[in-house]
Enzyme design. Structure first.
Site, short mmCIF file in Angstrom:
data_model
loop_
_atom_site.label_atom_id
_atom_site.label_comp_id
_atom_site.label_asym_id
_atom_site.label_seq_id
_atom_site.Cartn_x
_atom_site.Cartn_y
_atom_site.Cartn_z
N ASP A 31 0.90 -1.44 0.19
CA ASP A 31 0.02 0.09 -0.02
C ASP A 31 1.03 1.16 0.05
OD1 ASP A 31 -1.96 2.08 0.77
OD2 ASP A 31 -3.08 0.35 1.45
N LYS A 84 -11.02 6.25 -5.01
CA LYS A 84 -12.38 5.87 -5.04
C LYS A 84 -13.19 7.11 -4.85
CE LYS A 84 -12.75 5.20 -0.04
NZ LYS A 84 -13.37 4.45 0.90
N SER A 124 -17.23 -2.39 -8.53
CA SER A 124 -18.34 -1.68 -7.93
C SER A 124 -19.65 -1.64 -8.62
CB SER A 124 -17.77 -0.18 -7.82
OG SER A 124 -18.78 0.79 -7.58
N TYR A 149 -14.15 7.65 -12.14
CA TYR A 149 -14.00 6.66 -11.25
C TYR A 149 -14.65 5.22 -11.90
CZ TYR A 149 -14.84 3.19 -7.38
OH TYR A 149 -14.99 2.32 -6.55
N LYS A 153 -13.12 1.57 -13.30
CA LYS A 153 -13.43 0.09 -12.73
C LYS A 153 -14.01 -0.63 -14.13
CE LYS A 153 -12.81 0.49 -8.45
NZ LYS A 153 -11.46 -0.25 -7.90
P1 NAD Z 1 -9.42 2.98 0.72
O1 NAD Z 1 -9.29 4.17 0.10
O2 NAD Z 1 -9.75 2.99 2.17
O3 NAD Z 1 -8.40 1.71 0.56
C1 NAD Z 1 -7.80 1.70 -0.70
C2 NAD Z 1 -6.21 1.57 -0.43
O4 NAD Z 1 -5.54 1.56 -1.58
C3 NAD Z 1 -5.56 2.86 0.56
O5 NAD Z 1 -5.08 2.16 1.73
C4 NAD Z 1 -4.76 3.61 -0.21
O6 NAD Z 1 -3.77 3.92 0.33
C5 NAD Z 1 -4.37 2.60 -1.38
N1 NAD Z 1 -3.86 2.90 -2.70
C6 NAD Z 1 -4.58 3.74 -3.63
N2 NAD Z 1 -3.96 3.92 -4.61
C7 NAD Z 1 -2.71 3.17 -4.67
C8 NAD Z 1 -1.62 2.96 -5.39
N3 NAD Z 1 -1.47 3.62 -6.48
N4 NAD Z 1 -0.63 1.93 -4.87
C9 NAD Z 1 -0.67 1.35 -3.68
N5 NAD Z 1 -1.73 1.60 -2.86
C10 NAD Z 1 -2.70 2.30 -3.19
O7 NAD Z 1 -10.90 2.22 -0.17
P2 NAD Z 1 -11.72 1.05 0.13
O8 NAD Z 1 -13.23 1.49 0.58
O9 NAD Z 1 -11.16 0.29 1.29
O10 NAD Z 1 -11.85 0.41 -1.11
C11 NAD Z 1 -10.96 -0.53 -1.73
C12 NAD Z 1 -11.52 -1.02 -3.07
O11 NAD Z 1 -12.67 -1.27 -3.35
C13 NAD Z 1 -11.01 0.42 -4.03
O12 NAD Z 1 -10.41 -0.41 -5.37
C14 NAD Z 1 -12.58 0.70 -4.36
O13 NAD Z 1 -12.48 1.43 -5.59
C15 NAD Z 1 -13.28 -0.44 -4.26
N6 NAD Z 1 -14.82 -0.07 -3.83
C16 NAD Z 1 -15.12 0.51 -2.74
C17 NAD Z 1 -16.41 0.98 -2.47
C18 NAD Z 1 -16.94 1.88 -1.12
O14 NAD Z 1 -17.81 2.42 -1.25
N7 NAD Z 1 -15.74 1.60 -0.38
C19 NAD Z 1 -17.47 0.35 -3.29
C20 NAD Z 1 -17.15 -0.35 -4.43
C21 NAD Z 1 -15.59 -0.52 -4.93
C1 WQD Z 2 -26.00 6.53 -0.68
C2 WQD Z 2 -27.48 7.27 -0.68
C3 WQD Z 2 -27.16 9.54 -1.76
C4 WQD Z 2 -24.71 11.42 1.34
C5 WQD Z 2 -20.97 5.50 -3.89
C6 WQD Z 2 -20.35 5.39 -5.19
C7 WQD Z 2 -20.01 4.05 -5.61
C8 WQD Z 2 -19.60 3.20 -4.62
C9 WQD Z 2 -20.27 3.50 -3.19
C10 WQD Z 2 -17.17 2.96 -4.75
C11 WQD Z 2 -27.58 8.03 -1.97
C12 WQD Z 2 -27.39 9.68 -0.28
C13 WQD Z 2 -25.40 10.56 0.73
C14 WQD Z 2 -25.23 12.49 2.08
C15 WQD Z 2 -27.35 11.51 1.08
N1 WQD Z 2 -18.12 3.48 -4.50
N2 WQD Z 2 -26.65 10.41 0.51
N3 WQD Z 2 -26.53 12.55 2.03
O1 WQD Z 2 -23.50 7.04 -4.19
O2 WQD Z 2 -24.81 4.98 -3.75
O3 WQD Z 2 -22.39 5.31 -3.97
O4 WQD Z 2 -20.34 4.86 -2.81
O5 WQD Z 2 -17.19 2.12 -5.84
O6 WQD Z 2 -19.48 4.08 -6.92
O7 WQD Z 2 -20.89 6.24 -6.33
O8 WQD Z 2 -23.20 6.03 -1.90
O9 WQD Z 2 -23.04 6.63 0.41
O10 WQD Z 2 -22.73 8.29 -1.21
O11 WQD Z 2 -24.97 7.51 -1.01
O12 WQD Z 2 -28.50 11.62 1.17
O13 WQD Z 2 -24.57 13.30 2.75
O14 WQD Z 2 -27.16 8.39 0.15
O15 WQD Z 2 -27.91 10.36 -2.19
O16 WQD Z 2 -28.94 8.02 -2.19
P1 WQD Z 2 -23.50 5.89 -3.45
P2 WQD Z 2 -23.29 7.19 -1.19
#
Ligand code: NAD
Ligand code: WQD
Length: 342
Positions: A31, A84, A124, A149, A153
């Site tokens: 990381d 993200k 995602s 973003y 993906k």
């Molecule tokens: P996060 O930011 O907490 O974790 C991502 C980690 O990757 C971090 O520790 C960051 O320091 C590291 N990182 C980023 N770019 C890097 C690079 N170039 N080299 C090495 N390390 C790097 O995010 P998370 O919520 O744990 O998400 C993990 C994965 O899941 C991400 O790929 C994110 O896109 C995906 N994802 C997250 C969500 C969500 O809502 N949290 C939803 C769908 C998909």
């Molecule tokens: C959830 C709901 C908002 C904040 C995002 C990314 C998606 C994935 C997950 C990475 C929605 C509402 C939110 C606030 C609100 N990430 N909301 N007030 O948008 O579904 O998804 O995170 O892959 O790609 O787009 O998640 O938690 O932002 O929103 O009313 O202050 O809550 O409108 O209906 P979202 P979210």
């Protein structure tokens, strides 16, 4: 079996380390700490009661990855590393494509060089864009993404699919997460967003703990049961378990390239107000809110059909929205300033 966990210090990665350890998998974390700190790893280490192998570095750094693959015999990769933040990706598309897409290409190149042919990738639900209907199935059209973003993906999914076609011994599993929330039940690790949270659950938690005055509910006029947006919230501990199940699947005779991609959600849609009420119930705190304009790019409803993950991976979500709220609240109230409270 040793797995390389890119992005393992982050929110989902850190929880997955515990699930991997419980399942007997060995791992090394890689990381660059651009959105995390070593403190999460120190806390995971306490929970699992053993030291964690950690290498600080960037997935775009070919030389550092070569050193890592030379030092450790890596059998599989769980690839969390990525940027993200949806809004930020609109402002900084090149940074997002470079980090996420280029970073993954460098990683895959090194995996090929070291004949490491198993990867689990964090995708995602965002790849579905605005779905024609709900619940969303894996066969639904993807690519109608609305921000860099999401497009990053989608691009990585395509790259992995092409790689699997080109090399029949290469195995990939793509997990499309819906809305990850919650925290480990110890209350010592959790989501620690920088600045003002973009996502609903951390925002609600910060209102409940008194860090923010009220929640802005983005839109009260959607075609949903109460007019607010509906999502599929998935407890991060259930999500972590999906990665163990994905590794088990990749290592089994059941692995079949026909089933590479899985929705990881609870299969139930909850509205913003459902989440507010559940949070108030478990925290016994009021969460004041105001209904404001819709947020650009938001959709009305998004929830999964996760039956394929159940059938093929033997995975399904076990935790309820009450569990999600209790665990988020425990993490938030014990650590009002996240990992900087250490
Ligand atoms: P996060 O930011 O907490 O974790 C991502 C980690 O990757 C971090 O520790 C960051 O320091 C590291 N990182 C980023 N770019 C890097 C690079 N170039 N080299 C090495 N390390 C790097 O995010 P998370 O919520 O744990 O998400 C993990 C994965 O899941 C991400 O790929 C994110 O896109 C995906 N994802 C997250 C969500 C969500 O809502 N949290 C939803 C769908 C998909
Ligand atoms: C959830 C709901 C908002 C904040 C995002 C990314 C998606 C994935 C997950 C990475 C929605 C509402 C939110 C606030 C609100 N990430 N909301 N007030 O948008 O579904 O998804 O995170 O892959 O790609 O787009 O998640 O938690 O932002 O929103 O009313 O202050 O809550 O409108 O209906 P979202 P979210």
């Amino acid at each position: 079996m040793k797995a390389l966990i890119t992005g393992g210090a982050g929110y989902i990665g850190s929880h997955t380390l515990i699930a991997l350890s419980d399942a007997g998998y060995d791992f090394v974390v890689y990381d660059n700490l651009c959105n995390s700190s070593k403190e999460s790893l120190a806390r995971v280490s306490k929970i699992i009661n053993r030291d964690i192998d950690f290498v600080e570095g960037d997935i775009r750094d070919k030389k550092r990855l070569q050193e890592l693959f030379t030092t450790y015999k890596i059998d599989a990769v769980i690839h969390f590393a990525g940027l993200k933040a949806v809004g930020e990706s609109v402002e900084q598309p090149i940074r997002y494509y470079d980090n996420n897409v280029n970073g993954t290409l460098v990683l895959l190149d090194i995996m090929q060089e070291f004949k490491c042919k198993k990867i689990v990738f964090s995708s995602s639900a965002t790849v579905y864009g605005d779905p024609v209907s709900t619940p969303i199935e894996e066969s639904f059209r993807v690519g109608g993404t609305t921000n860099p973003y999401g497009t990053s993906k989608y691009m990585i999914e395509r790259i992995l699919e092409d790689l699997v076609i080109s090399d029949s011994s290469f195995q990939a599993v793509i997990l499309r997460y819906f809305n990850p929330v919650g925290a480990h039940e110890s209350g010592t690790i959790g989501e620690d967003p920088n600045g003002i949270p973009n996502n609903l659950m951390p925002f609600i938690s910060q209102v409940a703990v008194g860090k923010r005055e009220y929640l802005s509910v983005f839109g009260g006029d959607y075609d949903t049961k109460d007019g607010t947006g509906v999502r599929d919230y998935i407890h991060v501990v259930d999500l972590a378990d999906a990665h163990v199940k994905a590794l088990n699947y990749i290592n089994s005779k059941q692995f079949n390239t026909k089933n590479l991609t899985f929705n990881i959600g609870m299969g139930v849609g909850y509205s913003v107000l459902d989440m507010v009420k559940a949070f108030e119930r478990v925290s016994k705190r009021e969460v004041p809110y105001k209904i404001v304009q819709r947020r650009a790019g938001d959709i009305a409803k998004c929830f999964a059909n996760s039956l394929l993950a159940k059938e093929v991976l033997g995975w399904s979500a076990l935790k309820t929205i009450e569990d999600m709220c209790i665990d988020s609240w425990r993490w938030q109230s014990n650590n009002p300033n996240g990992y900087s409270d250490k």
